[in-house]
Design a protein around this motif. Structure first.
Motif, PDB file in Angstrom:
ATOM      1  N   GLN A   1       7.301   3.580  -9.120  1.00 50.12           N
ATOM      2  CA  GLN A   1       6.386   2.484  -9.410  1.00 50.12           C
ATOM      3  C   GLN A   1       5.930   1.951  -8.064  1.00 50.12           C
ATOM      4  OE1 GLN A   1       6.555  -0.103 -12.754  1.00 50.12           O
ATOM      5  NE2 GLN A   1       8.213   1.504 -13.626  1.00 50.12           N
ATOM      6  N   PHE A   2       5.966   2.671  -7.027  1.00 45.00           N
ATOM      7  CA  PHE A   2       5.737   1.819  -5.727  1.00 45.00           C
ATOM      8  C   PHE A   2       4.275   1.902  -5.512  1.00 45.00           C
ATOM      9  CE2 PHE A   2       4.752   1.263  -1.050  1.00 45.00           C
ATOM     10  CZ  PHE A   2       5.598   0.452  -0.913  1.00 45.00           C
ATOM     11  N   GLY A   3       3.735   0.828  -5.014  1.00 42.25           N
ATOM     12  CA  GLY A   3       2.107   0.718  -4.948  1.00 42.25           C
ATOM     13  C   GLY A   3       1.956  -0.987  -5.326  1.00 42.25           C
ATOM     14  N   GLU A   4       1.086  -1.036  -6.288  1.00 49.51           N
ATOM     15  CA  GLU A   4       0.523  -2.561  -6.798  1.00 49.51           C
ATOM     16  C   GLU A   4       1.931  -3.220  -7.512  1.00 49.51           C
ATOM     17  OE1 GLU A   4      -0.730  -3.232 -11.204  1.00 49.51           O
ATOM     18  OE2 GLU A   4      -2.266  -2.402  -9.797  1.00 49.51           O
TER      19      GLU A   4
ATOM     20  N   HIS B   1       0.739  -1.354   0.061  1.00 51.96           N
ATOM     21  CA  HIS B   1      -0.045   0.085  -0.153  1.00 51.96           C
ATOM     22  C   HIS B   1       0.981   1.385  -0.065  1.00 51.96           C
ATOM     23  CE1 HIS B   1      -3.276  -2.499   0.859  1.00 51.96           C
ATOM     24  NE2 HIS B   1      -2.702  -2.961   2.083  1.00 51.96           N
ATOM     25  N   PRO B   2       0.512   2.277  -0.407  1.00 53.07           N
ATOM     26  CA  PRO B   2       1.310   3.713  -0.667  1.00 53.07           C
ATOM     27  C   PRO B   2       1.875   3.732   0.764  1.00 53.07           C
ATOM     28  CG  PRO B   2      -0.611   3.765  -2.048  1.00 53.07           C
ATOM     29  CD  PRO B   2      -0.947   2.474  -0.993  1.00 53.07           C
ATOM     30  N   ASP B   3       1.070   3.736   1.996  1.00 54.11           N
ATOM     31  CA  ASP B   3       1.639   4.207   3.312  1.00 54.11           C
ATOM     32  C   ASP B   3       2.704   3.085   3.779  1.00 54.11           C
ATOM     33  OD1 ASP B   3      -0.289   2.005   3.660  1.00 54.11           O
ATOM     34  OD2 ASP B   3      -1.237   2.964   5.410  1.00 54.11           O
TER      35      ASP B   3
ATOM     36  N   ARG C   1       5.655   2.592   2.089  1.00 54.25           N
ATOM     37  CA  ARG C   1       6.699   2.990   1.374  1.00 54.25           C
ATOM     38  C   ARG C   1       7.809   3.584   2.441  1.00 54.25           C
ATOM     39  NH1 ARG C   1       7.214   7.988  -2.805  1.00 54.25           N
ATOM     40  NH2 ARG C   1       9.362   8.320  -2.720  1.00 54.25           N
TER      41      ARG C   1
END
Length: 150
Positions: free
Chosen positions: A37-40, A13-15, A17
């Motif tokens: 590209q962080f996330g999915e 999830h973005p949080d 990171r």
């Protein structure tokens, strides 16, 4: 939770990171370009309410770049890295990627177990070679590996 690993692997999830950046810093791995590209594209391993591992596959056209493979020191050797790698490779297959590339200075034997083979750096596709990770000074001497996906 995977009983053999003791940690749950899930999509990032973005949080997540900041915690992933801390894991990378503790392991001496670069976080440069992580946010692009962080996330999915990333998965994390979680145990007892904290992140104990992470791995991502950034997408460049029909190819992926596996990066930020990290496991907290106290969790190494317990299958977390293997679980993350298997999950990310399945994700890459589901996305229809043709191949996955990676750079490593410390784990070529680990990744060879999944079918990755060393290649000449100059043979990597232009989009992969132009990625942030490929341009980092600390990655200049890293082994480049490729896995063709069925």
């Amino acid at each position: 939770m995977d009983a053999t690993v003791g940690a749950a692997v899930r999509a990032a999830h973005p949080d997540d990171r900041a915690a992933v950046e801390r894991l990378l810093a503790e392991a001496g791995l670069p976080a440069d370009g992580l946010g692009e590209q962080f996330g999915e594209a990333y998965a994390v391993a979680e145990a007892d309410g904290r992140l104990v591992g992470a791995e991502g596959i950034e997408v460049y056209g029909g190819n992926g770049l596996l990066r930020s493979a990290v496991v907290a020191p106290e969790w190494r050797g317990r299958g977390v890295g293997e679980a993350l790698t298997r999950e990310r490779l399945e994700w890459a297959r589901a996305r229809g990627l043709r191949a996955v590339y990676l750079l490593t200075t410390t784990a070529p034997d680990f990744f060879a177990r999944f079918g990755f083979r060393r290649i000449e750096r100059s043979t990597a596709p232009r989009a992969i070679a132009d990625s942030v990770e490929f341009s980092l000074t600390q990655c200049a001497s890293a082994a480049v590996m490729r896995l063709d996906l069925p």
